[in-house]
Design a protein around this motif. Sequence first.
Motif, PDB file in Angstrom:
ATOM      1  N   LYS A 167       0.836  -1.198   0.000  1.00  0.00           N
ATOM      2  CA  LYS A 167       0.000   0.000   0.000  1.00  0.00           C
ATOM      3  C   LYS A 167       0.871   1.248   0.000  1.00  0.00           C
ATOM      4  CE  LYS A 167      -0.507   0.457   5.036  1.00  0.00           C
ATOM      5  NZ  LYS A 167      -1.458   0.582   6.145  1.00  0.00           N
ATOM      6  N   THR A 168       0.301   2.324  -0.473  1.00  0.00           N
ATOM      7  CA  THR A 168       0.998   3.602  -0.474  1.00  0.00           C
ATOM      8  C   THR A 168       0.687   4.343   0.821  1.00  0.00           C
ATOM      9  OG1 THR A 168       0.920   3.770  -2.890  1.00  0.00           O
ATOM     10  CG2 THR A 168       1.253   5.807  -1.658  1.00  0.00           C
ATOM     11  N   VAL A 169       1.716   4.738   1.536  1.00  0.00           N
ATOM     12  CA  VAL A 169       1.572   5.481   2.781  1.00  0.00           C
ATOM     13  C   VAL A 169       2.091   6.895   2.540  1.00  0.00           C
ATOM     14  CG1 VAL A 169       2.174   5.599   5.232  1.00  0.00           C
ATOM     15  CG2 VAL A 169       1.903   3.376   4.116  1.00  0.00           C
ATOM     16  N   THR A 170       1.286   7.896   2.894  1.00  0.00           N
ATOM     17  CA  THR A 170       1.604   9.277   2.538  1.00  0.00           C
ATOM     18  C   THR A 170       1.817  10.152   3.764  1.00  0.00           C
ATOM     19  OG1 THR A 170      -0.738   9.884   2.445  1.00  0.00           O
ATOM     20  CG2 THR A 170       0.282   9.087   0.402  1.00  0.00           C
ATOM     21  N   ALA A 171       2.507  11.268   3.546  1.00  0.00           N
ATOM     22  CA  ALA A 171       2.788  12.195   4.635  1.00  0.00           C
ATOM     23  C   ALA A 171       2.816  13.625   4.116  1.00  0.00           C
ATOM     24  CB  ALA A 171       4.129  11.861   5.288  1.00  0.00           C
ATOM     25  N   CYS A 172       2.601  14.552   5.047  1.00  0.00           N
ATOM     26  CA  CYS A 172       2.740  15.976   4.784  1.00  0.00           C
ATOM     27  C   CYS A 172       3.677  16.557   5.838  1.00  0.00           C
ATOM     28  CB  CYS A 172       1.382  16.672   4.855  1.00  0.00           C
ATOM     29  SG  CYS A 172       1.450  18.472   4.660  1.00  0.00           S
ATOM     30  N   VAL A 173       4.509  17.497   5.436  1.00  0.00           N
ATOM     31  CA  VAL A 173       5.405  18.188   6.361  1.00  0.00           C
ATOM     32  C   VAL A 173       4.957  19.640   6.477  1.00  0.00           C
ATOM     33  CG1 VAL A 173       7.771  18.904   6.836  1.00  0.00           C
ATOM     34  CG2 VAL A 173       7.337  16.685   5.742  1.00  0.00           C
ATOM     35  N   LEU A 174       4.721  20.087   7.698  1.00  0.00           N
ATOM     36  CA  LEU A 174       4.383  21.479   7.964  1.00  0.00           C
ATOM     37  C   LEU A 174       5.548  22.140   8.691  1.00  0.00           C
ATOM     38  CD1 LEU A 174       0.677  21.383   9.250  1.00  0.00           C
ATOM     39  CD2 LEU A 174       1.514  21.867   6.943  1.00  0.00           C
ATOM     40  N   THR A 175       6.123  23.137   8.064  1.00  0.00           N
ATOM     41  CA  THR A 175       7.164  23.935   8.698  1.00  0.00           C
ATOM     42  C   THR A 175       6.502  25.198   9.242  1.00  0.00           C
ATOM     43  OG1 THR A 175       8.836  23.099   7.167  1.00  0.00           O
ATOM     44  CG2 THR A 175       9.350  25.138   8.352  1.00  0.00           C
ATOM     45  N   ILE A 176       6.597  25.389  10.544  1.00  0.00           N
ATOM     46  CA  ILE A 176       5.878  26.474  11.205  1.00  0.00           C
ATOM     47  C   ILE A 176       6.878  27.506  11.703  1.00  0.00           C
ATOM     48  CG2 ILE A 176       4.319  27.068  13.099  1.00  0.00           C
ATOM     49  CD1 ILE A 176       3.326  24.126  12.976  1.00  0.00           C
ATOM     50  N   GLY A 177       6.704  28.753  11.264  1.00  0.00           N
ATOM     51  CA  GLY A 177       7.589  29.793  11.786  1.00  0.00           C
ATOM     52  C   GLY A 177       7.704  31.004  10.890  1.00  0.00           C
ATOM     53  N   ASP A 178       7.491  32.181  11.466  1.00  0.00           N
ATOM     54  CA  ASP A 178       7.655  33.430  10.728  1.00  0.00           C
ATOM     55  C   ASP A 178       9.091  33.608  10.241  1.00  0.00           C
ATOM     56  OD1 ASP A 178       5.010  34.040  11.239  1.00  0.00           O
ATOM     57  OD2 ASP A 178       5.449  35.259  12.999  1.00  0.00           O
ATOM     58  N   GLU A 179      10.059  33.061  10.985  1.00  0.00           N
ATOM     59  CA  GLU A 179      11.462  33.258  10.623  1.00  0.00           C
ATOM     60  C   GLU A 179      11.814  32.554   9.309  1.00  0.00           C
ATOM     61  OE1 GLU A 179      11.321  29.585  13.244  1.00  0.00           O
ATOM     62  OE2 GLU A 179      10.350  31.555  13.158  1.00  0.00           O
ATOM     63  N   ILE A 180      11.081  31.480   8.982  1.00  0.00           N
ATOM     64  CA  ILE A 180      11.307  30.809   7.706  1.00  0.00           C
ATOM     65  C   ILE A 180      10.722  31.652   6.575  1.00  0.00           C
ATOM     66  CG2 ILE A 180      10.863  28.730   6.359  1.00  0.00           C
ATOM     67  CD1 ILE A 180      12.684  28.162   8.663  1.00  0.00           C
ATOM     68  N   LEU A 181       9.520  32.157   6.777  1.00  0.00           N
ATOM     69  CA  LEU A 181       8.850  32.949   5.746  1.00  0.00           C
ATOM     70  C   LEU A 181       9.555  34.282   5.499  1.00  0.00           C
ATOM     71  CD1 LEU A 181       5.165  32.246   6.807  1.00  0.00           C
ATOM     72  CD2 LEU A 181       6.250  31.512   4.687  1.00  0.00           C
ATOM     73  N   SER A 182      10.200  34.818   6.510  1.00  0.00           N
ATOM     74  CA  SER A 182      10.894  36.095   6.339  1.00  0.00           C
ATOM     75  C   SER A 182      12.237  35.936   5.649  1.00  0.00           C
ATOM     76  CB  SER A 182      11.108  36.768   7.696  1.00  0.00           C
ATOM     77  OG  SER A 182      12.078  36.064   8.451  1.00  0.00           O
ATOM     78  N   GLY A 183      12.732  34.701   5.572  1.00  0.00           N
ATOM     79  CA  GLY A 183      14.035  34.464   4.974  1.00  0.00           C
ATOM     80  C   GLY A 183      15.181  34.559   5.949  1.00  0.00           C
ATOM     81  N   ARG A 184      14.878  34.903   7.210  1.00  0.00           N
ATOM     82  CA  ARG A 184      15.944  35.039   8.211  1.00  0.00           C
ATOM     83  C   ARG A 184      16.562  33.690   8.555  1.00  0.00           C
ATOM     84  NH1 ARG A 184      16.318  35.026  13.690  1.00  0.00           N
ATOM     85  NH2 ARG A 184      14.077  34.727  13.955  1.00  0.00           N
ATOM     86  N   THR A 185      15.740  32.641   8.512  1.00  0.00           N
ATOM     87  CA  THR A 185      16.220  31.290   8.784  1.00  0.00           C
ATOM     88  C   THR A 185      15.913  30.408   7.576  1.00  0.00           C
ATOM     89  OG1 THR A 185      15.822  31.552  11.158  1.00  0.00           O
ATOM     90  CG2 THR A 185      16.025  29.298  10.314  1.00  0.00           C
ATOM     91  N   ARG A 186      16.897  29.636   7.160  1.00  0.00           N
ATOM     92  CA  ARG A 186      16.714  28.734   6.029  1.00  0.00           C
ATOM     93  C   ARG A 186      16.253  27.369   6.529  1.00  0.00           C
ATOM     94  NH1 ARG A 186      21.532  28.218   1.783  1.00  0.00           N
ATOM     95  NH2 ARG A 186      20.841  30.379   1.503  1.00  0.00           N
ATOM     96  N   ASP A 187      15.216  26.825   5.901  1.00  0.00           N
ATOM     97  CA  ASP A 187      14.715  25.518   6.307  1.00  0.00           C
ATOM     98  C   ASP A 187      15.729  24.439   5.945  1.00  0.00           C
ATOM     99  OD1 ASP A 187      12.838  23.466   7.145  1.00  0.00           O
ATOM    100  OD2 ASP A 187      12.600  23.037   5.018  1.00  0.00           O
ATOM    101  N   ALA A 188      16.131  23.658   6.936  1.00  0.00           N
ATOM    102  CA  ALA A 188      17.082  22.584   6.711  1.00  0.00           C
ATOM    103  C   ALA A 188      16.484  21.231   7.075  1.00  0.00           C
ATOM    104  CB  ALA A 188      18.348  22.836   7.535  1.00  0.00           C
ATOM    105  N   ASN A 189      15.173  21.204   7.303  1.00  0.00           N
ATOM    106  CA  ASN A 189      14.555  19.989   7.836  1.00  0.00           C
ATOM    107  C   ASN A 189      13.835  19.127   6.808  1.00  0.00           C
ATOM    108  OD1 ASN A 189      15.377  20.481  10.500  1.00  0.00           O
ATOM    109  ND2 ASN A 189      13.637  21.827  10.875  1.00  0.00           N
ATOM    110  N   LEU A 190      13.255  19.754   5.797  1.00  0.00           N
ATOM    111  CA  LEU A 190      12.411  19.013   4.860  1.00  0.00           C
ATOM    112  C   LEU A 190      13.166  17.878   4.178  1.00  0.00           C
ATOM    113  CD1 LEU A 190       9.822  18.499   3.284  1.00  0.00           C
ATOM    114  CD2 LEU A 190      10.488  20.350   1.734  1.00  0.00           C
ATOM    115  N   ALA A 191      14.362  18.160   3.677  1.00  0.00           N
ATOM    116  CA  ALA A 191      15.117  17.128   2.963  1.00  0.00           C
ATOM    117  C   ALA A 191      15.416  15.942   3.866  1.00  0.00           C
ATOM    118  CB  ALA A 191      16.411  17.712   2.394  1.00  0.00           C
TER     119      ALA A 191
END
Length: 260
Positions: A11-35
């Motif tokens: 069976k296919t098992v699926t997931a979603c990743v939610l990155t929460i944080g204004d600092e990511i959206l502002s560009g001040r912090t780079r997301d290093a977690n998704l990969a």
Amino acid sequence: MSDQAAQARPKTVTACVLTIGDEILSGRTRDANLAYIATHLNRIGIQVREARVIPDVEEVIVATLNEVRARYDYVFTTGGIGPTHDDITADAVAKAFGVGIGYHPEALKILGEHYERTGAEFNTSRKRMARLPDGASMIDNPVSKAPGFQIGNVFVMAGVPMVMQVMMDSLTDRLEGGAQMQSRTVTGQIGEGTIAEKLGELQARHPDVGIGSYPYYVGKTFGTSIVMRGVDSSELDIVAGEVMALMREFGVEPVAGGAA
């Protein structure tokens, strides 16, 4: 496909990743977690189908979480579980599930002992990190001790990459994998525009295989790598063979693998 073949197929098992944080959206912090999360999940047969970055706004977190937890088998969040006023993820998750939130006795004990050892004050702000939604179970954090938590099919983790990674690694036994995504790559010295139409026809014939084209330039040499992704190794081999045949139709000798 016969019923028997369908039952035999993982069976296919699926997931979603939610990155929460204004600092990511502002560009001040780079997301290093998704990969890291996607790679880890793929190894155990869980396919990340969607990833979103959302702000530290309670109503946005609640609405997004309720949407994606109903759509996917698992949801993994990062960020917003620290000691400051804008760390509101735990409260938002509790609201999304319609439950209360309070101090978790074991989390309080772990954090209290940690701050006693370090000599830092276990003040009200730091105690915030011991608040978990009612019914949630802890995710261990051997690095900085403040736990993440699981409630339902949602796993809430720290945003700091080093901490998130040890939390993610500890979850393997809680997760049920399915069909593992595999890939094949065929490369040739041909422009992607030349074969685009034929690739579209090939994609239509094999809807269960994702086909992507990626141009490359090495010095004065250019070409295209065709990457095929799917869970059925036999079908992947068939599609890879058809891509190689397609390149030969245009007078190009293909190579299995990435660009040189």
